[in-house]
Design an enzyme around this catalytic site. Structure first.
Site, PDB file in Angstrom:
ATOM      1  N   TYR A 174      -0.777  -1.186  10.035  1.00  0.00           N
ATOM      2  CA  TYR A 174      -1.445  -1.201   8.425  1.00  0.00           C
ATOM      3  C   TYR A 174       0.006  -0.931   7.924  1.00  0.00           C
ATOM      4  O   TYR A 174       0.120  -1.618   6.716  1.00  0.00           O
ATOM      5  CB  TYR A 174      -3.113  -1.465   8.079  1.00  0.00           C
ATOM      6  CG  TYR A 174      -2.785  -0.561   6.417  1.00  0.00           C
ATOM      7  CD1 TYR A 174      -3.539  -2.162   6.564  1.00  0.00           C
ATOM      8  CD2 TYR A 174      -2.445   0.160   5.869  1.00  0.00           C
ATOM      9  CE1 TYR A 174      -3.900  -2.272   4.934  1.00  0.00           C
ATOM     10  CE2 TYR A 174      -2.608  -0.131   4.766  1.00  0.00           C
ATOM     11  CZ  TYR A 174      -3.793  -1.507   3.910  1.00  0.00           C
ATOM     12  OH  TYR A 174      -4.427  -1.502   3.215  1.00  0.00           O
ATOM     13  N   THR A 188     -13.003  -0.582  -3.123  1.00  0.00           N
ATOM     14  CA  THR A 188     -13.221  -1.766  -2.668  1.00  0.00           C
ATOM     15  C   THR A 188     -13.877  -1.403  -1.127  1.00  0.00           C
ATOM     16  O   THR A 188     -14.011  -0.874  -0.653  1.00  0.00           O
ATOM     17  CB  THR A 188     -11.848  -2.501  -2.386  1.00  0.00           C
ATOM     18  OG1 THR A 188     -11.701  -1.889  -1.062  1.00  0.00           O
ATOM     19  CG2 THR A 188     -10.989  -2.784  -3.261  1.00  0.00           C
ATOM     20  N   SER A 218       1.023  -1.452   0.041  1.00  0.00           N
ATOM     21  CA  SER A 218       0.267   0.329  -0.078  1.00  0.00           C
ATOM     22  C   SER A 218       0.669   1.222  -0.275  1.00  0.00           C
ATOM     23  O   SER A 218       2.183   1.372   0.757  1.00  0.00           O
ATOM     24  CB  SER A 218      -0.943  -0.114   1.465  1.00  0.00           C
ATOM     25  OG  SER A 218      -1.313   1.523   1.230  1.00  0.00           O
ATOM     26  N   LYS A 271       3.189  -3.046   6.080  1.00  0.00           N
ATOM     27  CA  LYS A 271       3.012  -3.013   4.357  1.00  0.00           C
ATOM     28  C   LYS A 271       3.831  -2.132   4.367  1.00  0.00           C
ATOM     29  O   LYS A 271       5.669  -2.212   2.917  1.00  0.00           O
ATOM     30  CB  LYS A 271       1.914  -2.191   4.006  1.00  0.00           C
ATOM     31  CG  LYS A 271       0.709  -1.994   3.871  1.00  0.00           C
ATOM     32  CD  LYS A 271       0.466  -3.010   2.701  1.00  0.00           C
ATOM     33  CE  LYS A 271      -1.305  -4.068   2.968  1.00  0.00           C
ATOM     34  NZ  LYS A 271      -1.251  -4.870   1.819  1.00  0.00           N
TER      35      LYS A 271
HETATM   36  N1  LIG Z   1      -8.255  -1.091  -2.095  1.00  0.00           N
HETATM   37  C1  LIG Z   1      -7.282   0.167  -1.945  1.00  0.00           C
HETATM   38  O1  LIG Z   1      -7.601   1.032  -2.292  1.00  0.00           O
HETATM   39  C2  LIG Z   1      -5.916  -0.354  -1.629  1.00  0.00           C
HETATM   40  C3  LIG Z   1      -5.160   0.405  -1.381  1.00  0.00           C
HETATM   41  C4  LIG Z   1      -3.786   0.107  -1.173  1.00  0.00           C
HETATM   42  C5  LIG Z   1      -3.646  -1.347  -0.314  1.00  0.00           C
HETATM   43  N2  LIG Z   1      -4.897  -2.467  -0.494  1.00  0.00           N
HETATM   44  C6  LIG Z   1      -4.449  -3.734  -0.053  1.00  0.00           C
HETATM   45  O2  LIG Z   1      -5.355  -4.190  -0.741  1.00  0.00           O
HETATM   46  C7  LIG Z   1      -4.905  -5.826  -0.563  1.00  0.00           C
HETATM   47  C8  LIG Z   1      -6.822  -6.260  -1.071  1.00  0.00           C
HETATM   48  O3  LIG Z   1      -7.743  -5.153  -0.152  1.00  0.00           O
HETATM   49  P1  LIG Z   1      -9.042  -4.818  -0.303  1.00  0.00           P
HETATM   50  O4  LIG Z   1      -8.954  -3.270  -0.727  1.00  0.00           O
HETATM   51  O5  LIG Z   1      -9.458  -5.237  -2.049  1.00  0.00           O
HETATM   52  O6  LIG Z   1      -9.723  -5.298   0.400  1.00  0.00           O
HETATM   53  P2  LIG Z   1     -11.047  -6.173   0.884  1.00  0.00           P
HETATM   54  O7  LIG Z   1     -11.623  -5.649  -0.273  1.00  0.00           O
HETATM   55  O8  LIG Z   1     -11.663  -5.600   2.237  1.00  0.00           O
HETATM   56  O9  LIG Z   1     -10.725  -7.397   0.344  1.00  0.00           O
HETATM   57  C9  LIG Z   1      -9.828  -8.150   0.908  1.00  0.00           C
HETATM   58  C10 LIG Z   1      -9.841  -9.818   0.549  1.00  0.00           C
HETATM   59  O10 LIG Z   1      -8.381 -10.416   1.603  1.00  0.00           O
HETATM   60  C11 LIG Z   1      -9.060 -11.033   2.470  1.00  0.00           C
HETATM   61  N3  LIG Z   1      -8.634 -11.673   3.783  1.00  0.00           N
HETATM   62  C12 LIG Z   1      -8.537 -10.234   4.561  1.00  0.00           C
HETATM   63  N4  LIG Z   1      -8.002 -10.752   5.505  1.00  0.00           N
HETATM   64  C13 LIG Z   1      -7.934 -12.094   5.433  1.00  0.00           C
HETATM   65  C14 LIG Z   1      -7.683 -13.236   6.284  1.00  0.00           C
HETATM   66  N5  LIG Z   1      -6.918 -13.671   7.025  1.00  0.00           N
HETATM   67  N6  LIG Z   1      -7.083 -14.505   5.407  1.00  0.00           N
HETATM   68  C15 LIG Z   1      -7.089 -14.769   4.368  1.00  0.00           C
HETATM   69  N7  LIG Z   1      -8.237 -13.677   3.621  1.00  0.00           N
HETATM   70  C16 LIG Z   1      -7.639 -12.578   3.911  1.00  0.00           C
HETATM   71  C17 LIG Z   1     -10.422 -10.987   2.649  1.00  0.00           C
HETATM   72  O11 LIG Z   1     -11.467 -11.653   2.666  1.00  0.00           O
HETATM   73  P3  LIG Z   1     -13.287 -11.938   3.862  1.00  0.00           P
HETATM   74  O12 LIG Z   1     -14.138 -11.628   2.394  1.00  0.00           O
HETATM   75  O13 LIG Z   1     -12.851 -12.754   4.124  1.00  0.00           O
HETATM   76  O14 LIG Z   1     -12.417 -11.103   4.595  1.00  0.00           O
HETATM   77  C18 LIG Z   1     -11.250 -10.442   1.414  1.00  0.00           C
HETATM   78  O15 LIG Z   1     -11.104 -10.878  -0.300  1.00  0.00           O
HETATM   79  C19 LIG Z   1      -5.132  -6.187   0.523  1.00  0.00           C
HETATM   80  O16 LIG Z   1      -3.206  -6.444   0.970  1.00  0.00           O
HETATM   81  C20 LIG Z   1      -4.593  -4.203   0.992  1.00  0.00           C
HETATM   82  O17 LIG Z   1      -4.629  -3.575   1.930  1.00  0.00           O
HETATM   83  C21 LIG Z   1      -6.061  -2.041  -0.667  1.00  0.00           C
END
Ligand SMILES: NC(=O)c1ccc[n+]([C@@H]2O[C@H](COP(=O)([O-])OP(=O)(O)OC[C@H]3O[C@@H](n4cnc5c(N)ncnc54)[C@H](OP(=O)(O)O)[C@@H]3O)[C@@H](O)[C@H]2O)c1
Length: 331
Positions: free
Chosen positions: A212, A247, A186, A216
């Site tokens: 967090y 998301t 991130s 990261k």
């Molecule tokens: N969206 C952004 O703007 C953004 C920005 C920077 C970084 N990121 C990174 O991108 C990645 C995905 O984020 P997202 O925005 O797509 O979030 P999201 O919509 O909350 O999706 C997260 C996914 O990770 C799974 N997960 C969470 N904890 C877990 C665990 N303990 N074991 C297995 N699976 C787990 C969730 O499963 P459940 O459905 O069971 O919760 C879900 O499938 C993350 O690493 C996040 O830090 C996202």
């Protein structure tokens, strides 16, 4: 006369370069749109038939978008999901939308190291070569929680679990080389100087956003260190940050941020794009050891930020990962 395509590419690169200094548009949809202008038509991933790629957190958000982009190009995708019902639904919907997709569903909470060992065993039990592993699963927690192994959950999910999974499948990745490992980190990590001593159990005064971002930052340090070990053996390790994508994770963990930024957030497919490209594109064959946003290598520290990690701190992080996972990964 100047070639219009080259001119267009130069202009969009200049625009994207300017946007890079303006965090909000660069991380949002405008930055993606500007940079996408100069990409090649098939992105070096016209067909992924015959490839097998493991994606964690594949049932929602970016992970789901990564899985979908890979599956629709013909890759077999191993969907790693923590919740069985949500995982089954994602698998069903992906299969409906892409009837030719080859999908395998695995249940695993990445913060549960025993579950990670079971996941690795299941992945290795299948003789099909593994081309890439995408460490995407993640969450920003409001409160400090310890896992049953006594680890702060943010650390367990983002750092210890993926370290263990990589360690357990690394010899298979070497056997199946060229292969890849991709970390979804991130931009929040830019704010942090690594403090390894706070990772295992969380800082005394817990702040979920800081925890967090610390994890990261740790992912980026691990990525570089892993690449020095695995790169020479044919396994490329890289990282990307997705910018800001709309998301469920962002909506739930950061509702205020989401309210203010939603008009220019990327969609999940745009946020996922660089992870897909790093995992699968022929264009990304020299991405090892680097951090990317929108298919371009990025600095890992902002100028004057004083966030640089001394080698001894990375050694301490590596030693911590070995200690908590019980997995020796010598130099
Ligand atoms: N969206 C952004 O703007 C953004 C920005 C920077 C970084 N990121 C990174 O991108 C990645 C995905 O984020 P997202 O925005 O797509 O979030 P999201 O919509 O909350 O999706 C997260 C996914 O990770 C799974 N997960 C969470 N904890 C877990 C665990 N303990 N074991 C297995 N699976 C787990 C969730 O499963 P459940 O459905 O069971 O919760 C879900 O499938 C993350 O690493 C996040 O830090 C996202």
């Amino acid at each position: 006369m100047a070639n219009p395509r080259a001119l267009n590419g130069a202009l969009s690169r200049a625009l994207a370069g300017t946007l890079d200094w303006m965090v909000a548009p660069a991380f949002g949809a405008p930055g993606f749109a500007a940079r996408a202008q100069s990409w090649s038509e098939d992105g070096g991933m016209a067909s992924l038939t015959g490839r097998r790629i493991v994606v964690t957190g594949a049932n929602a958000g970016l992970g789901r978008a990564i899985a979908e982009a890979l599956a629709q190009r013909g890759a077999r995708v191993d969907l790693v999901c923590r919740n069985p019902a949500r995982g089954e639904r994602a698998e069903r919907e992906l299969a409906q939308d892409h009837p030719a997709a080859e999908l395998a569903l695995h249940r695993c909470d990445l913060g549960d190291l025993e579950a990670v060992r079971e996941l690795a065993a299941a992945l290795l039990a299948d003789p099909a070569p593994i081309d890439a592993v995408v460490h995407n699963a993640g969450a920003l927690l409001a409160e400090r929680q310890l896992t049953r192994e006594g680890l702060e959950t943010t650390f367990a999910v983002h750092v210890a679990g993926p370290f263990l999974l990589t360690a357990l499948v690394r010899e298979r990745l070497v056997r199946d080389a060229p292969s890849r490992v991709v970390w979804v980190t991130s931009g929040g990590m830019y704010t942090q100087r690594l403090r390894t001593n706070e990772l295992r159990q969380g800082a005394e005064t817990f702040d979920g956003v800081v925890a967090y971002a610390q994890c990261k930052r740790a992912q980026v340090e691990l990525m570089q260190r892993m690449h020095t070990r695995l790169g020479p053996r044919g396994v490329q390790v890289s990282a990307m940050h997705p910018g800001w994508a709309d998301t469920g994770g962002v909506r739930e963990a950061l509702p205020g941020f989401h309210r203010v930024t939603r008009s220019f957030l990327r969609n999940a497919a745009q946020g996922a794009d660089t992870a897909v490209w790093l995992a699968a594109s022929t264009e990304a064959a020299a991405a090892g050891g680097l951090l990317f946003l929108d298919r371009l290598p990025r600095r890992t520290h902002l100028p004057l930020a004083r966030t640089h990690t001394p080698a001894a701190e990375v050694d301490a992080l590596w030693a911590l990962c070995e200690r908590v996972t019980g997995e020796r990964w010598p130099t």
